[in-house]
Design a protein around this motif. Structure first.
Motif, mmCIF file in Angstrom:
data_model
loop_
_atom_site.group_PDB
_atom_site.id
_atom_site.type_symbol
_atom_site.label_atom_id
_atom_site.label_comp_id
_atom_site.label_asym_id
_atom_site.label_seq_id
_atom_site.Cartn_x
_atom_site.Cartn_y
_atom_site.Cartn_z
ATOM 1 N N THR A 82 0.894 -1.146 -0.048
ATOM 2 C CA THR A 82 -0.243 0.106 -0.034
ATOM 3 C C THR A 82 0.916 1.150 0.094
ATOM 4 O OG1 THR A 82 -1.630 -1.255 1.106
ATOM 5 C CG2 THR A 82 -1.894 1.300 1.353
ATOM 6 N N LYS A 83 0.660 2.157 -0.868
ATOM 7 C CA LYS A 83 1.408 3.471 -0.942
ATOM 8 C C LYS A 83 1.225 4.254 0.431
ATOM 9 C CE LYS A 83 2.541 7.451 -3.876
ATOM 10 N NZ LYS A 83 2.069 8.101 -5.111
ATOM 11 N N LEU A 84 2.388 4.676 1.152
ATOM 12 C CA LEU A 84 1.968 5.421 1.979
ATOM 13 C C LEU A 84 1.573 6.837 1.896
ATOM 14 C CD1 LEU A 84 3.235 5.115 5.080
ATOM 15 C CD2 LEU A 84 5.221 6.244 4.448
ATOM 16 N N LYS A 85 0.450 7.081 2.839
ATOM 17 C CA LYS A 85 -0.197 8.494 2.694
ATOM 18 C C LYS A 85 0.854 9.584 2.676
ATOM 19 C CE LYS A 85 -4.768 6.595 4.274
ATOM 20 N NZ LYS A 85 -5.608 6.735 5.283
ATOM 21 N N HIS A 86 0.350 10.564 2.128
ATOM 22 C CA HIS A 86 1.286 11.945 2.113
ATOM 23 C C HIS A 86 1.728 12.279 3.738
ATOM 24 C CE1 HIS A 86 3.005 15.677 1.093
ATOM 25 N NE2 HIS A 86 2.277 16.270 1.744
ATOM 26 N N GLN A 87 0.656 12.255 4.578
ATOM 27 C CA GLN A 87 1.042 12.681 5.838
ATOM 28 C C GLN A 87 1.889 12.024 6.613
ATOM 29 O OE1 GLN A 87 -0.031 15.740 7.149
ATOM 30 N NE2 GLN A 87 1.186 15.127 8.791
ATOM 31 N N ALA A 88 1.656 10.663 6.438
ATOM 32 C CA ALA A 88 2.825 9.760 7.212
ATOM 33 C C ALA A 88 4.114 10.019 6.675
ATOM 34 C CB ALA A 88 2.393 8.279 6.845
ATOM 35 N N LEU A 89 4.310 10.036 5.241
ATOM 36 C CA LEU A 89 5.518 10.390 4.736
ATOM 37 C C LEU A 89 6.216 11.626 5.079
ATOM 38 C CD1 LEU A 89 7.599 9.532 2.900
ATOM 39 C CD2 LEU A 89 6.448 10.329 0.791
ATOM 40 N N ALA A 90 5.316 12.593 5.341
ATOM 41 C CA ALA A 90 5.536 13.986 5.906
ATOM 42 C C ALA A 90 6.393 13.959 7.362
ATOM 43 C CB ALA A 90 4.801 14.953 5.783
ATOM 44 N N ASN A 91 5.542 12.941 8.035
ATOM 45 C CA ASN A 91 6.103 12.782 9.464
ATOM 46 C C ASN A 91 7.373 12.276 9.544
ATOM 47 O OD1 ASN A 91 5.400 12.822 12.186
ATOM 48 N ND2 ASN A 91 5.177 10.438 11.913
ATOM 49 N N LEU A 321 4.736 -3.315 4.298
ATOM 50 C CA LEU A 321 5.414 -3.456 3.164
ATOM 51 C C LEU A 321 5.435 -1.885 2.571
ATOM 52 C CD1 LEU A 321 4.517 -6.881 1.482
ATOM 53 C CD2 LEU A 321 6.814 -6.243 2.521
ATOM 54 N N GLY A 322 4.410 -1.411 2.215
ATOM 55 C CA GLY A 322 4.468 -0.099 1.900
ATOM 56 C C GLY A 322 5.134 1.026 2.589
ATOM 57 N N LEU A 323 4.922 0.851 3.928
ATOM 58 C CA LEU A 323 5.647 1.972 4.894
ATOM 59 C C LEU A 323 7.331 1.390 4.927
ATOM 60 C CD1 LEU A 323 5.790 3.559 7.412
ATOM 61 C CD2 LEU A 323 5.330 1.721 8.968
ATOM 62 N N MET A 324 7.666 0.011 4.879
ATOM 63 C CA MET A 324 9.031 -0.135 5.052
ATOM 64 C C MET A 324 9.668 0.341 3.742
ATOM 65 S SD MET A 324 9.722 -1.854 7.883
ATOM 66 C CE MET A 324 11.109 -2.891 7.587
ATOM 67 N N ASP A 325 8.970 0.158 2.579
ATOM 68 C CA ASP A 325 9.815 0.655 1.175
ATOM 69 C C ASP A 325 9.970 2.142 1.248
ATOM 70 O OD1 ASP A 325 10.576 0.539 -1.554
ATOM 71 O OD2 ASP A 325 8.673 1.362 -2.096
ATOM 72 N N ALA A 326 8.989 3.006 1.773
ATOM 73 C CA ALA A 326 9.120 4.471 1.969
ATOM 74 C C ALA A 326 10.042 4.849 2.993
ATOM 75 C CB ALA A 326 7.730 5.170 2.050
ATOM 76 N N PHE A 327 10.139 4.099 4.151
ATOM 77 C CA PHE A 327 10.933 4.428 5.192
ATOM 78 C C PHE A 327 12.212 4.313 4.928
ATOM 79 C CE2 PHE A 327 12.569 4.350 9.347
ATOM 80 C CZ PHE A 327 11.690 5.113 10.325
ATOM 81 N N SER A 328 12.757 3.005 4.161
ATOM 82 C CA SER A 328 14.109 2.721 3.987
ATOM 83 C C SER A 328 14.582 4.016 2.858
ATOM 84 C CB SER A 328 14.410 1.490 3.293
ATOM 85 O OG SER A 328 13.492 1.184 1.872
ATOM 86 N N MET A 329 13.647 4.369 2.282
ATOM 87 C CA MET A 329 14.318 5.384 1.069
ATOM 88 C C MET A 329 14.611 6.598 2.054
ATOM 89 S SD MET A 329 11.682 4.770 -2.228
ATOM 90 C CE MET A 329 12.427 6.249 -3.053
ATOM 91 N N GLU A 330 13.348 6.899 2.711
ATOM 92 C CA GLU A 330 13.900 8.289 3.498
ATOM 93 C C GLU A 330 14.963 8.111 4.501
ATOM 94 O OE1 GLU A 330 12.272 11.008 3.180
ATOM 95 O OE2 GLU A 330 11.319 10.044 1.165
ATOM 96 N N LEU A 331 15.205 6.812 5.048
ATOM 97 C CA LEU A 331 16.290 6.840 6.087
ATOM 98 C C LEU A 331 17.438 6.795 5.206
ATOM 99 C CD1 LEU A 331 17.593 6.398 8.731
ATOM 100 C CD2 LEU A 331 17.115 3.874 8.420
ATOM 101 N N SER A 332 17.520 6.155 3.727
ATOM 102 C CA SER A 332 18.899 6.457 3.262
ATOM 103 C C SER A 332 19.287 7.661 2.822
ATOM 104 C CB SER A 332 18.781 5.524 1.935
ATOM 105 O OG SER A 332 18.428 3.967 2.037
ATOM 106 N N ARG A 333 18.228 8.429 2.412
ATOM 107 C CA ARG A 333 18.316 9.787 1.902
ATOM 108 C C ARG A 333 18.829 10.765 3.168
ATOM 109 N NH1 ARG A 333 13.206 11.045 0.229
ATOM 110 N NH2 ARG A 333 13.829 10.449 -2.036
#
Length: 344
Positions: A82-91, A321-333
């Motif tokens: 599931t694609k992470l919601k914008h607000q969660a990604l912003a957080n 799975l959607g959260l982990m995908d986005a989280f790993s990208m943000e942590l790498s960045r």
């Protein structure tokens, strides 16, 4: 090979069981399926899935729950993150954009944030420090018989240990040791220091009158800096998914997640960018009712680390799975940005 309808029924059972934690019957499925199918047809399809080992009865209930094989089939063939919601990604970005003085703080914060966002146990493994260099080495006197050994690396890590000196060791001898280490190994990658120290061991031993104690302590401090460090958050969430009240099991699981090497071994040696291990796929029978979802992250400097979620087998896989995908990208960045600023 499952039919499209059987795939849909298996997916619905898994997702519903993750939401309500109760066996799913044919009438419930009939209400949830997007197409009109009779209860009799659903029961027939459920019988096929049960015979294939993908679902099973729980106790005497007429409903079905997913089996470990069913979860594995779902992960390998059906699930869509599931694609992470914008607000969660912003957080995530807001929390990780805080000012951190060292990498350890970023990794620890990532585990805390991941646990808070999932209500599961989160584990972050710091990348191996194969390219980190020794930036400074000092011995600070603490009295007549003790010194503090302090080692600083170029990523901001500080390791220290108090050492009780052997009788007869004086300040001028310690100064000679510091000069030798600074001359021979400061500026060198940590992974090369041990061999260099061994080459200079006769000189060191001469300065220390044959005592190996200080060299051993330096080795210990060095090892702590080289090896992966593990940060765990949300341990208490494990209690929410225990199937019994076995206190010894609780203690053993707590001990397991607290020891990075043991937990890292559970994940296997060949790690995918995102991986899911379910129940008995984990190399510890204590975790037969749990699953681990792990994701690599890259720090732009020292290689790869790992973030992982430890939760029940009936977790909401598509969401996590959607959260982990986005989280790993943000942590790498974030880590890449940290190292760029640190090295400038």
């Amino acid at each position: 090979m499952l039919t499209q309808r059987q795939l849909l029924i298996l997916e619905t059972i898994i997702q519903d069981y993750a939401s309500v934690g109760q066996p799913i019957g044919s009438k419930k499925l009939q209400e949830q399926l997007p197409m009109h199918v009779s209860s009799a047809t659903i029961r027939n399809e459920m019988a096929v899935l049960e015979q294939a080992g993908y679902i099973m009865k729980e106790h005497s209930s007429s409903g079905r729950v997913p089996s470990l094989s069913g979860y594995r089939y779902y992960i390998d063939n059906i699930v869509k993150p599931t694609k992470l919601k914008h607000q969660a990604l912003a957080n995530i970005r807001a929390v990780l954009s805080s000012n951190f003085s060292k990498v350890d703080e970023i990794i620890a914060t990532s585990a805390k944030l991941l646990s808070e966002m999932t209500d599961y146990t989160a584990i972050s493994l710091k990348p191996g420090s194969k390219d980190i260099k020794l930036e400074g080495f000092r011995l600070v006197p603490l009295g007549t018989s003790q010194v503090m050994l302090i080692m600083v690396t170029n990523d901001g890590t500080v390791e220290s240990q108090i050492v009780t000196l052997p009788a007869g060791i004086h300040g001028d001898q310690l100064e000679a040791v510091v000069r030798l280490i600074n001359d021979k190994v400061v500026g060198m990658p940590l992974t090369q220091i041990n061999s260099q120290l061994r080459l200079n061991a006769p000189k060191l031993l001469n300065y220390l009158r044959g005592s190996l104690g200080l060299i051993d302590v330096f080795d210990n401090v060095l090892s702590r800096a080289v090896h992966q460090q593990v940060f765990v958050d949300g341990k208490k969430n494990l209690l929410n998914y225990l199937t019994g009240d076995n206190i010894e099991q609780v203690k053993s699981i707590y001990s397991l997640v607290d020891h990075g090497t043991a937990f890292s071994d559970l994940l296997g040696q060949e790690r995918q960018d995102i991986a899911v291990l379910i129940g008995d796929e984990l190399a510890d029978n204590l975790l037969s009712d749990y699953s681990v979802i792990s994701a690599k992250y890259f720090d732009g400097n020292n290689g790869e680390g790992l973030i992982a979620i430890l939760g029940p087998t009936n977790m909401q896989y598509s969401k996590v799975l959607g959260l982990m995908d986005a989280f790993s990208m943000e942590l790498s960045r974030r880590l890449s940005s940290y190292y760029r600023n640190f090295n400038d």
